[in-house]
Scaffold this motif. Structure first.
Motif, PDB file in Angstrom:
ATOM      1  N   ALA A 349      16.242  30.203  56.500  1.00  0.00           N
ATOM      2  CA  ALA A 349      16.835  30.871  55.339  1.00  0.00           C
ATOM      3  C   ALA A 349      15.804  31.631  54.518  1.00  0.00           C
ATOM      4  O   ALA A 349      16.158  32.560  53.793  1.00  0.00           O
ATOM      5  CB  ALA A 349      17.530  29.840  54.450  1.00  0.00           C
ATOM      6  N   MET A 350      14.530  31.256  54.635  1.00  0.00           N
ATOM      7  CA  MET A 350      13.486  31.905  53.854  1.00  0.00           C
ATOM      8  C   MET A 350      13.013  33.173  54.546  1.00  0.00           C
ATOM      9  O   MET A 350      13.183  33.358  55.754  1.00  0.00           O
ATOM     10  CB  MET A 350      12.315  30.950  53.638  1.00  0.00           C
ATOM     11  N   ALA A 351      12.398  34.066  53.765  1.00  0.00           N
ATOM     12  CA  ALA A 351      11.842  35.295  54.324  1.00  0.00           C
ATOM     13  C   ALA A 351      10.603  34.960  55.149  1.00  0.00           C
ATOM     14  O   ALA A 351       9.965  33.919  54.941  1.00  0.00           O
ATOM     15  CB  ALA A 351      11.475  36.265  53.203  1.00  0.00           C
ATOM     16  N   PRO A 352      10.242  35.798  56.105  1.00  0.00           N
ATOM     17  CA  PRO A 352       9.023  35.562  56.885  1.00  0.00           C
ATOM     18  C   PRO A 352       7.812  35.442  55.964  1.00  0.00           C
ATOM     19  O   PRO A 352       7.620  36.254  55.065  1.00  0.00           O
ATOM     20  CB  PRO A 352       8.930  36.813  57.776  1.00  0.00           C
ATOM     21  N   GLY A 353       7.013  34.427  56.202  1.00  0.00           N
ATOM     22  CA  GLY A 353       5.863  34.184  55.347  1.00  0.00           C
ATOM     23  C   GLY A 353       6.185  33.363  54.115  1.00  0.00           C
ATOM     24  O   GLY A 353       5.316  33.086  53.295  1.00  0.00           O
ATOM     25  N   GLY A 354       7.442  32.917  53.987  1.00  0.00           N
ATOM     26  CA  GLY A 354       7.839  32.116  52.839  1.00  0.00           C
ATOM     27  C   GLY A 354       8.362  32.980  51.702  1.00  0.00           C
ATOM     28  O   GLY A 354       8.215  34.202  51.680  1.00  0.00           O
ATOM     29  N   GLY A 355       8.967  32.333  50.732  1.00  0.00           N
ATOM     30  CA  GLY A 355       9.527  33.055  49.601  1.00  0.00           C
ATOM     31  C   GLY A 355      10.948  33.497  49.880  1.00  0.00           C
ATOM     32  O   GLY A 355      11.467  33.387  50.988  1.00  0.00           O
ATOM     33  N   PHE A 356      11.591  34.006  48.831  1.00  0.00           N
ATOM     34  CA  PHE A 356      12.976  34.453  48.944  1.00  0.00           C
ATOM     35  C   PHE A 356      13.011  35.941  49.256  1.00  0.00           C
ATOM     36  O   PHE A 356      12.168  36.712  48.802  1.00  0.00           O
ATOM     37  CB  PHE A 356      13.724  34.172  47.639  1.00  0.00           C
ATOM     38  N   ASP A 373      15.156  26.668  32.752  1.00  0.00           N
ATOM     39  CA  ASP A 373      13.978  25.865  33.077  1.00  0.00           C
ATOM     40  C   ASP A 373      14.249  24.883  34.207  1.00  0.00           C
ATOM     41  O   ASP A 373      13.717  23.766  34.209  1.00  0.00           O
ATOM     42  CB  ASP A 373      13.464  25.103  31.843  1.00  0.00           C
ATOM     43  N   GLY A 374      15.080  25.288  35.158  1.00  0.00           N
ATOM     44  CA  GLY A 374      15.339  24.450  36.316  1.00  0.00           C
ATOM     45  C   GLY A 374      14.378  24.754  37.450  1.00  0.00           C
ATOM     46  O   GLY A 374      13.565  25.680  37.392  1.00  0.00           O
ATOM     47  N   VAL A 375      14.475  23.955  38.496  1.00  0.00           N
ATOM     48  CA  VAL A 375      13.632  24.100  39.677  1.00  0.00           C
ATOM     49  C   VAL A 375      14.534  24.287  40.893  1.00  0.00           C
ATOM     50  O   VAL A 375      15.532  23.570  41.044  1.00  0.00           O
ATOM     51  CB  VAL A 375      12.722  22.872  39.869  1.00  0.00           C
ATOM     52  N   PHE A 376      14.181  25.245  41.753  1.00  0.00           N
ATOM     53  CA  PHE A 376      14.986  25.568  42.932  1.00  0.00           C
ATOM     54  C   PHE A 376      14.048  25.591  44.133  1.00  0.00           C
ATOM     55  O   PHE A 376      13.185  26.458  44.245  1.00  0.00           O
ATOM     56  CB  PHE A 376      15.665  26.927  42.742  1.00  0.00           C
ATOM     57  N   LEU A 377      14.195  24.599  45.025  1.00  0.00           N
ATOM     58  CA  LEU A 377      13.311  24.466  46.180  1.00  0.00           C
ATOM     59  C   LEU A 377      14.128  24.527  47.464  1.00  0.00           C
ATOM     60  O   LEU A 377      15.188  23.912  47.555  1.00  0.00           O
ATOM     61  CB  LEU A 377      12.543  23.140  46.122  1.00  0.00           C
ATOM     62  N   VAL A 378      13.608  25.255  48.442  1.00  0.00           N
ATOM     63  CA  VAL A 378      14.295  25.417  49.723  1.00  0.00           C
ATOM     64  C   VAL A 378      13.348  25.020  50.847  1.00  0.00           C
ATOM     65  O   VAL A 378      12.220  25.504  50.921  1.00  0.00           O
ATOM     66  CB  VAL A 378      14.774  26.864  49.934  1.00  0.00           C
ATOM     67  N   GLU A 379      13.816  24.135  51.725  1.00  0.00           N
ATOM     68  CA  GLU A 379      13.109  23.792  52.959  1.00  0.00           C
ATOM     69  C   GLU A 379      14.024  24.162  54.116  1.00  0.00           C
ATOM     70  O   GLU A 379      15.062  23.539  54.317  1.00  0.00           O
ATOM     71  CB  GLU A 379      12.776  22.299  52.998  1.00  0.00           C
ATOM     72  N   SER A 380      13.650  25.218  54.847  1.00  0.00           N
ATOM     73  CA  SER A 380      14.529  25.729  55.901  1.00  0.00           C
ATOM     74  C   SER A 380      13.708  26.263  57.070  1.00  0.00           C
ATOM     75  O   SER A 380      13.620  27.475  57.295  1.00  0.00           O
ATOM     76  CB  SER A 380      15.441  26.832  55.335  1.00  0.00           C
ATOM     77  N   PRO A 381      13.089  25.355  57.836  1.00  0.00           N
ATOM     78  CA  PRO A 381      12.322  25.819  58.993  1.00  0.00           C
ATOM     79  C   PRO A 381      13.258  26.423  60.048  1.00  0.00           C
ATOM     80  O   PRO A 381      14.438  26.079  60.123  1.00  0.00           O
ATOM     81  CB  PRO A 381      11.656  24.541  59.500  1.00  0.00           C
ATOM     82  N   VAL A 382      12.710  27.310  60.855  1.00  0.00           N
ATOM     83  CA  VAL A 382      13.502  27.912  61.926  1.00  0.00           C
ATOM     84  C   VAL A 382      13.949  26.815  62.886  1.00  0.00           C
ATOM     85  O   VAL A 382      13.149  25.994  63.343  1.00  0.00           O
ATOM     86  CB  VAL A 382      12.681  28.981  62.672  1.00  0.00           C
TER      87      VAL A 382
END
Length: 402
Positions: A349-356, A373-382
């Motif tokens: 789901a993340m862009a190549p190299g990480g990040g949105f 002031d929330g936190v939004f974290l994504v872990e989405s390996p190929v």
């Protein structure tokens, strides 16, 4: 003669305020001695033992104690000197346990300023005690001016060392302004949803019923060619009205679902999960029990952000992830609302190299969560799986209202 910091309203030279200030100066010496002895003892002990395991906790304890003495000094200044000083933000640990407590104490600027205040209170207490006592006994005509000049100086000292600094005060003001904007936006969305539900949607329902009745009556009679054509037009109009009504309902639900307002986040997340088209379904687990063991609801703005974020994530899961199962977990952790959305899809789901991806859906969700002031974290390996963690501030509705 107008003293610095003196209020515009005239007051008697030997009025009640003067005697409150005299009492403050006379009691300042024992307070200063106690503060100086405690601070020098604990800070010196903690610094000397800093090479050992117990050194830093002792130093942190001394800083916390100095902060408490600073709170007592602010109370004295308000009660006796008329100081207009706000309470600083309470000290909160970023990490749990003893380590977080120690780090929060050692990095707190107010605690170190309180230490400086406590050290200054011994010489300042001697000066104010001596001058007040001398003029009280031997310099009666000059007593009001001396006491009030000392009061002004002490009030400035308390405000500069023990009050919230300008940056933190400005940050608090901006946070309050931002909270008001977010609440206003949420209230506007709820108003639009109510207007759609009670206005346009109600009229479309009535129109659909009338067209349905007209279609049934036409079907019950023999029709000429022209009448049959008109019946088809009525039937088509009936279908279009029903479609428009469904789209309007979807729009109203997207603006602010009634189930969220009426029944809270648990029911709303269950409803959005039920509409998700993941083959294996979506498991929902919500536990919003507060510290007292009572289930509470967060502020409506936070609740709305949580709902729409989960809704968008599950929509993405249905359309793009190729997942067979998904889950939504929401719980309260101290003063934070924690949400985790997971699926067993293809990931990436993340862009190549990480990040949105700029302008992408995840970037928009991150901005929405960051607005409070929330936190939004994504872990989405190929290859998957994908796990999205959302952390939002918890503002109990009653507390915000108060």
């Amino acid at each position: 003669m107008k003293l610095p910091g003196e209020r515009r309203d005239a007051r008697p030279l030997y009025g009640a305020q003067l005697w409150r200030e005299v009492r403050h100066h006379l009691l300042g010496l024992p307070f200063g001695v106690a503060a100086f002895v405690f601070t020098t003892t604990v800070i010196a002990l903690g610094t000397g033992l800093s090479v050992t395991v117990v050194g830093l906790p002792v130093l942190a304890l001394g800083l916390r104690g100095a902060r408490g003495l600073g709170a007592a000094a602010r109370w004295r200044a308000r009660a006796s000197l008329g100081a207009q000083i706000e309470e600083p933000e309470p000290l909160a640990a970023a990490k749990p346990g003893v380590t977080g407590w120690v780090l929060a104490s050692l990095t707190d600027g107010l605690s170190w300023r309180s230490v400086l205040y406590c050290l200054l209170m011994l010489p300042w207490g001697i000066i104010t005690f001596t001058l007040t006592l001398v003029f009280l006994l031997a310099g009666w005509p000059l007593l009001p001016w001396v006491v009030r000049y000392l009061a002004v100086a002490h009030r400035v000292l308390v405000e500069q060392l023990l009050g919230p600094n300008r940056l933190s005060a400005r940050v608090r003001e901006l946070e309050e302004d931002r909270g008001a904007v977010v609440d206003t936006a949420a209230a506007d969305l709820r108003r639009i949803e109510r207007d759609l539900h009670d206005g346009a949607q109600a009229r479309l329902v009535a129109l659909a019923m009338d067209l349905g009745l007209a279609k049934e009556k036409l079907l019950e009679t023999e029709l000429s060619t022209e009448q049959a054509s008109a019946a088809k037009m009525v039937d088509a109009a009936h279908g279009e009205v029903k479609l428009a009504l469904q789209e309007l309902r979807d729009l109203a639900r997207g603006i602010h679902p009634a189930v969220l307002t009426d029944r809270g986040l648990d029911a709303a997340l269950s409803a959005v999960a039920a509409r998700c088209t993941v083959p294996g379904g979506v498991k929902v687990n919500v536990d919003l029990t507060g510290p007292g063991g009572v289930a509470e609801r967060p502020d409506s703005a936070v609740e709305g952000i949580a709902y729409f974020t989960v809704s968008e994530l599950l929509t993405n899961t249905s359309k793009h992830a190729g997942a067979t199962n998904a889950s939504v977990d929401a719980w309260r952790s101290a003063d934070r609302l924690m949400i985790q959305v997971s699926d067993d899809g293809r990931g990436g789901a993340m862009a190549p190299g990480g990040g949105f991806r700029p302008g992408g859906g995840l970037a928009g969700l991150a901005e929405r969560v960051g607005a409070v002031d929330g936190v939004f974290l994504v872990e989405s390996p190929v290859g998957g799986p994908t796990t999205v963690t959302i952390e939002l501030p918890w503002h109990t509705r009653a507390a915000r209202t108060a």
